[in-house]
Design a protein around this motif. Structure first.
Motif: not given
Length: 143
Positions: A4-25
C-alpha cells in the motif's frame, strides 16, 4: 515499504510529475526520473536524464501553456521494481493560439532507488489528439 505504501508512493510520483509539467518546473520534473531512464515519446526513445530533460524543454518551449491531468493508474509491484500505466487528459495551446485536447497513455516501468520510486521507462502514446469537441480520430489503446 508495504504494498500500500509503495502504491501511494507511485501515485505521488505521478502527482509530482504532472504538477511539474503544469508549473513548467524543469528541476522538479526531471527529479522524477532515474539517472538512466528512457522516455519513449511517440515512438522516439531518449535515454539518460540530460537527454530527457533537453527533449522536454524543447517540447514545452512550443506551448504557451500545457495542462496535464492524470485520470487513472494501475501498478504491478515486485520488490524494488514495478510496472503500470496511466491515462491522461491534456490541454495545450501553442504560441500561435492553436489549442489541442489530448487523451494519452503512459506505459511505465518504475525503480526504487534509495527508498524513492522513480520513472525508469515511460512510453507515451496518443489515444486522441485533436479539437476539444472530440471530432478527431480516436485510437483505442492496446494491451
Amino acid at each position: 515499504m508495504n504494498p500500500i505504501e509503495d502504491e501511494l508512493a507511485l501515485r505521488n510520483l505521478m502527482g509530482r510529475y504532472t504538477d511539474a509539467v503544469n508549473r513548467r518546473d524543469a528541476d522538479a520534473w526531471i527529479a522524477t526520473w532515474a539517472e538512466d531512464g528512457v522516455w519513449n515519446l511517440l515512438g522516439t526513445p531518449v535515454s539518460g536524464r540530460d537527454n530527457i530533460l533537453a527533449l522536454w524543454l524543447q517540447m514545452m518551449g512550443g506551448f504557451e501553456f500545457a495542462l496535464m491531468l492524470p485520470s487513472s493508474g494501475v501498478f504491478e509491484i515486485n520488490g524494488d521494481s514495478a510496472s503500470g500505466h496511466w491515462y491522461l487528459h491534456e490541454y495545450t495551446r501553442d504560441h500561435e493560439g492553436n489549442a489541442s485536447t489530448m487523451v494519452s497513455r503512459y506505459l511505465d516501468t518504475y525503480v526504487k532507488q534509495d527508498g524513492q520510486w522513480l520513472f525508469q521507462l515511460r512510453h507515451y502514446s496518443f489515444i486522441y489528439n485533436g479539437p476539444s469537441d472530440m471530432s478527431g480520430t480516436y485510437t483505442p489503446p492496446s494491451g
